[in-house]
Write a protein that holds these residues in place. Structure first.
Motif, PDB file in Angstrom:
ATOM      1  N   HIS A   7       0.813  -1.231   0.000  1.00  0.00           N
ATOM      2  CA  HIS A   7       0.000   0.000   0.000  1.00  0.00           C
ATOM      3  C   HIS A   7       0.839   1.271   0.000  1.00  0.00           C
ATOM      4  CE1 HIS A   7      -2.956  -3.031   1.190  1.00  0.00           C
ATOM      5  NE2 HIS A   7      -3.870  -2.189   0.745  1.00  0.00           N
ATOM      6  N   ALA A   8       2.147   1.163   0.326  1.00  0.00           N
ATOM      7  CA  ALA A   8       2.994   2.363   0.239  1.00  0.00           C
ATOM      8  C   ALA A   8       3.257   2.708  -1.227  1.00  0.00           C
ATOM      9  CB  ALA A   8       4.312   2.143   0.977  1.00  0.00           C
ATOM     10  N   ALA A   9       3.137   1.708  -2.107  1.00  0.00           N
ATOM     11  CA  ALA A   9       3.312   1.979  -3.548  1.00  0.00           C
ATOM     12  C   ALA A   9       2.045   2.620  -4.109  1.00  0.00           C
ATOM     13  CB  ALA A   9       3.619   0.679  -4.298  1.00  0.00           C
ATOM     14  N   THR A  10       0.922   1.982  -3.842  1.00  0.00           N
ATOM     15  CA  THR A  10      -0.371   2.562  -4.208  1.00  0.00           C
ATOM     16  C   THR A  10      -1.470   1.753  -3.534  1.00  0.00           C
ATOM     17  OG1 THR A  10      -1.644   3.501  -6.049  1.00  0.00           O
ATOM     18  CG2 THR A  10      -0.865   1.236  -6.331  1.00  0.00           C
ATOM     19  N   THR A  11      -2.678   2.301  -3.547  1.00  0.00           N
ATOM     20  CA  THR A  11      -3.812   1.620  -2.920  1.00  0.00           C
ATOM     21  C   THR A  11      -4.935   1.472  -3.950  1.00  0.00           C
ATOM     22  OG1 THR A  11      -4.724   3.739  -2.221  1.00  0.00           O
ATOM     23  CG2 THR A  11      -3.316   2.604  -0.630  1.00  0.00           C
ATOM     24  N   PRO A  12      -5.846   0.539  -3.707  1.00  0.00           N
ATOM     25  CA  PRO A  12      -6.993   0.433  -4.626  1.00  0.00           C
ATOM     26  C   PRO A  12      -7.905   1.647  -4.472  1.00  0.00           C
ATOM     27  CG  PRO A  12      -7.297  -1.021  -2.735  1.00  0.00           C
ATOM     28  CD  PRO A  12      -5.920  -0.433  -2.596  1.00  0.00           C
ATOM     29  N   LEU A  13      -8.594   2.019  -5.541  1.00  0.00           N
ATOM     30  CA  LEU A  13      -9.561   3.121  -5.468  1.00  0.00           C
ATOM     31  C   LEU A  13     -10.757   2.656  -4.648  1.00  0.00           C
ATOM     32  CD1 LEU A  13     -10.350   5.941  -6.634  1.00  0.00           C
ATOM     33  CD2 LEU A  13     -11.486   4.717  -8.490  1.00  0.00           C
ATOM     34  N   ARG A  14     -11.139   3.436  -3.620  1.00  0.00           N
ATOM     35  CA  ARG A  14     -12.251   2.957  -2.805  1.00  0.00           C
ATOM     36  C   ARG A  14     -13.577   3.218  -3.525  1.00  0.00           C
ATOM     37  NH1 ARG A  14     -11.968   5.132   3.109  1.00  0.00           N
ATOM     38  NH2 ARG A  14     -13.985   4.144   3.210  1.00  0.00           N
ATOM     39  N   PRO A  15     -14.554   2.321  -3.326  1.00  0.00           N
ATOM     40  CA  PRO A  15     -15.805   2.400  -4.098  1.00  0.00           C
ATOM     41  C   PRO A  15     -16.509   3.751  -3.952  1.00  0.00           C
ATOM     42  CG  PRO A  15     -15.737   0.368  -2.808  1.00  0.00           C
ATOM     43  CD  PRO A  15     -14.526   1.153  -2.430  1.00  0.00           C
ATOM     44  N   GLU A  16     -16.463   4.341  -2.753  1.00  0.00           N
ATOM     45  CA  GLU A  16     -17.151   5.630  -2.550  1.00  0.00           C
ATOM     46  C   GLU A  16     -16.526   6.725  -3.425  1.00  0.00           C
ATOM     47  OE1 GLU A  16     -15.656   3.773  -0.249  1.00  0.00           O
ATOM     48  OE2 GLU A  16     -16.790   3.657   1.617  1.00  0.00           O
ATOM     49  N   PHE A 205      -4.172   7.107  -0.413  1.00  0.00           N
ATOM     50  CA  PHE A 205      -5.288   6.915   0.530  1.00  0.00           C
ATOM     51  C   PHE A 205      -6.571   6.533  -0.207  1.00  0.00           C
ATOM     52  CE2 PHE A 205      -4.417  11.529   0.177  1.00  0.00           C
ATOM     53  CZ  PHE A 205      -5.589  11.996  -0.380  1.00  0.00           C
ATOM     54  N   GLU A 206      -6.414   5.620  -1.162  1.00  0.00           N
ATOM     55  CA  GLU A 206      -7.554   5.020  -1.884  1.00  0.00           C
ATOM     56  C   GLU A 206      -8.320   6.029  -2.736  1.00  0.00           C
ATOM     57  OE1 GLU A 206      -9.612   1.728   0.513  1.00  0.00           O
ATOM     58  OE2 GLU A 206      -8.695   2.998   2.063  1.00  0.00           O
ATOM     59  N   GLY A 207      -7.631   7.081  -3.151  1.00  0.00           N
ATOM     60  CA  GLY A 207      -8.171   7.988  -4.157  1.00  0.00           C
ATOM     61  C   GLY A 207      -7.591   7.616  -5.515  1.00  0.00           C
ATOM     62  N   PRO A 208      -7.938   8.382  -6.545  1.00  0.00           N
ATOM     63  CA  PRO A 208      -7.452   8.039  -7.890  1.00  0.00           C
ATOM     64  C   PRO A 208      -5.993   8.440  -8.118  1.00  0.00           C
ATOM     65  CG  PRO A 208      -8.803  10.022  -7.950  1.00  0.00           C
ATOM     66  CD  PRO A 208      -8.852   9.529  -6.525  1.00  0.00           C
TER      67      PRO A 208
END
Ligand SMILES: Cc1ncc(COP(=O)(O)O)c(C=O)c1O
Length: 396
Positions: A7-16, A205-208
């Motif tokens: 997750h320090a590399a990147t995170t998934p986009l959160r559904p909201e 932080f799960e944004g784009p």
């Protein structure tokens, strides 16, 4: 399913965030500068995104500039502050463990006559507040220090660092904080932290991806680095990425609301993983043992090759990293570990596991079963190979 521990590399986009973005990519596609109904709807969404981000940072909406990510935010902060302050001085102070977005931006400025001071760090990657204060002179116009490190997870003593600069400087030396890694886990309160510029990147932080923020304290002089239209109050020209800004704002709002619970849970899960991984002979945690990001575990596996371990873990369904994702594939050892005093041959075995909000208890249960035997096997294999390079009588 591969267990994602990067997750320090990147995170998934959160559904909201996706849900909030979709209308702006479809029916509400207007240009926020257009006066008609389409434009007005886009403008409203963009204005609201400024408000939401400002609220999360205890800031004012006009202090928020949306960018294409953390890298652009830091480039705008550093180059914009340096050029705006050029008449007052030309010295910039940073640290040896910053992200390349900072180090390469100041490196670029050095070609134009700016003097760049890279402060050393201790064994844990921390900058000493007294050393920073001692590096400030009357020509210093800017300091840039990260809130937390991407490779080893160490959190800097920012309040003390900033206080030291304020104590010794005869005028306001601008202080830029790269909070790209910290934002998912540490509260960022611009009222409490006496900084001037703060960079954030939505995809941590799960944004784009391709969406970031530079917070600019009201009244701070900054020279725009892109020129064109008057968007973002003349600080960043170009038609705004409205969907990206709205996705970032949604993800940041939820991150702030959930932060305390997330941090508590991740600390516990990370500690489970740390105990299992560091029980393997030859595995040594890196970074600060306590002043560190809650979901972040970084280690050195002695006599082993980090990128090789990452491949072996991937084959067993674990996604990890050998260091910073953006420098993976580079033959050079990590500049962060080098600054912390690790020789190249030790830094070669660097490995990073970074948990995120979506990491589950079951995933860590599986990870603590799978990871230690792989590390032990690869370590013993490489020690034996080094002792017997022709591969005879390896016996392991
Ligand atoms: C500490 C730090 N600063 C800056 C960046 C760059 O951010 P972005 O990927 O949004 O350009 C990163 C990304 O890994 C980072 O970890």
């Amino acid at each position: 399913m591969t267990i994602y521990l990067d997750h320090a590399a990147t995170t998934p986009l959160r559904p909201e965030a996706l849900e909030a973005m979709l209308p702006l990519l479809t029916e509400d596609f207007g240009n926020p500068s257009s006066p008609h109904a389409y434009g007005r709807r886009a403008r409203m969404a963009l204005d609201e995104a400024h408000e939401v981000v400002a609220a999360c940072l205890s800031a004012q909406p006009r202090e928020i500039v949306f960018t294409s990510g953390g890298t652009e935010a830091s480039n705008l902060a550093i180059k914009g502050a340096a050029w705006a302050g050029r008449a007052e001085g030309h010295r910039i102070v940073t640290s040896a463990v910053e992200h390349d977005a900072t180090l390469h931006a100041v490196g670029h400025l050095a070609k134009f006559g700016f003097e760049v001071v890279e402060l050393p760090v201790d064994r844990y990657g921390r900058v000493d507040p007294d050393e920073l204060a001692a590096a400030i002179d009357e020509r210093t116009i800017l300091v840039s220090i990260q809130m937390a490190n991407n490779e080893v997870g160490t959190v800097q003593p920012l309040a003390e660092l900033i206080a030291g600069v304020r104590r010794v400087a005869g005028r306001r030396v601008l202080f830029h904080v790269d909070a790209v890694q910290a934002a998912p886990y540490l509260a960022i309160d611009t009222q409490a932290l006496d900084a001037d510029l703060i960079s954030l990147g939505a995809h941590k932080f799960e944004g784009p991806k391709g969406s970031g923020v530079l917070w600019i304290r009201h009244g701070t002089a900054l020279m725009a680095q892109t020129h064109g239209g008057g968007q973002e109050r003349y600080r960043r020209a170009g038609t705004e990425n409205v969907a990206g800004a709205v996705g970032l704002a949604t993800a940041l709002r939820l991150t702030c609301e959930e932060r305390a619970d997330t941090v508590k849970r991740l600390r516990r899960l990370r500690d489970r993983l740390r105990d299992a991984v560091s029980a393997v002979p030859g595995v040594e945690p890196t970074g600060h043992p306590r002043q560190r990001l809650p979901g972040h575990l970084s280690v050195i596996v002695r006599d082993a090759d980090g990128p090789g371990i990452v491949v072996a873990l991937d084959l067993e369904g674990i996604a990890a990293s050998a260091g910073a994702a953006c420098t993976t594939g580079s033959p050079e050892a990590s500049h962060v570990l080098a600054a912390m005093g690790y020789p190249d041959e030790e830094a070669r075995g660097a490995l990073r596991f970074s948990l995120g909000r979506t990491t589950t208890e079951d995933e860590i249960t599986r990870a603590v079963e799978v990871i230690p035997p792989i590390l032990a096997r690869l370590r013993v294999g490489s020690v034996a190979l080094a002792a017997d390079p022709l591969g005879q009588e390896v016996g392991v």
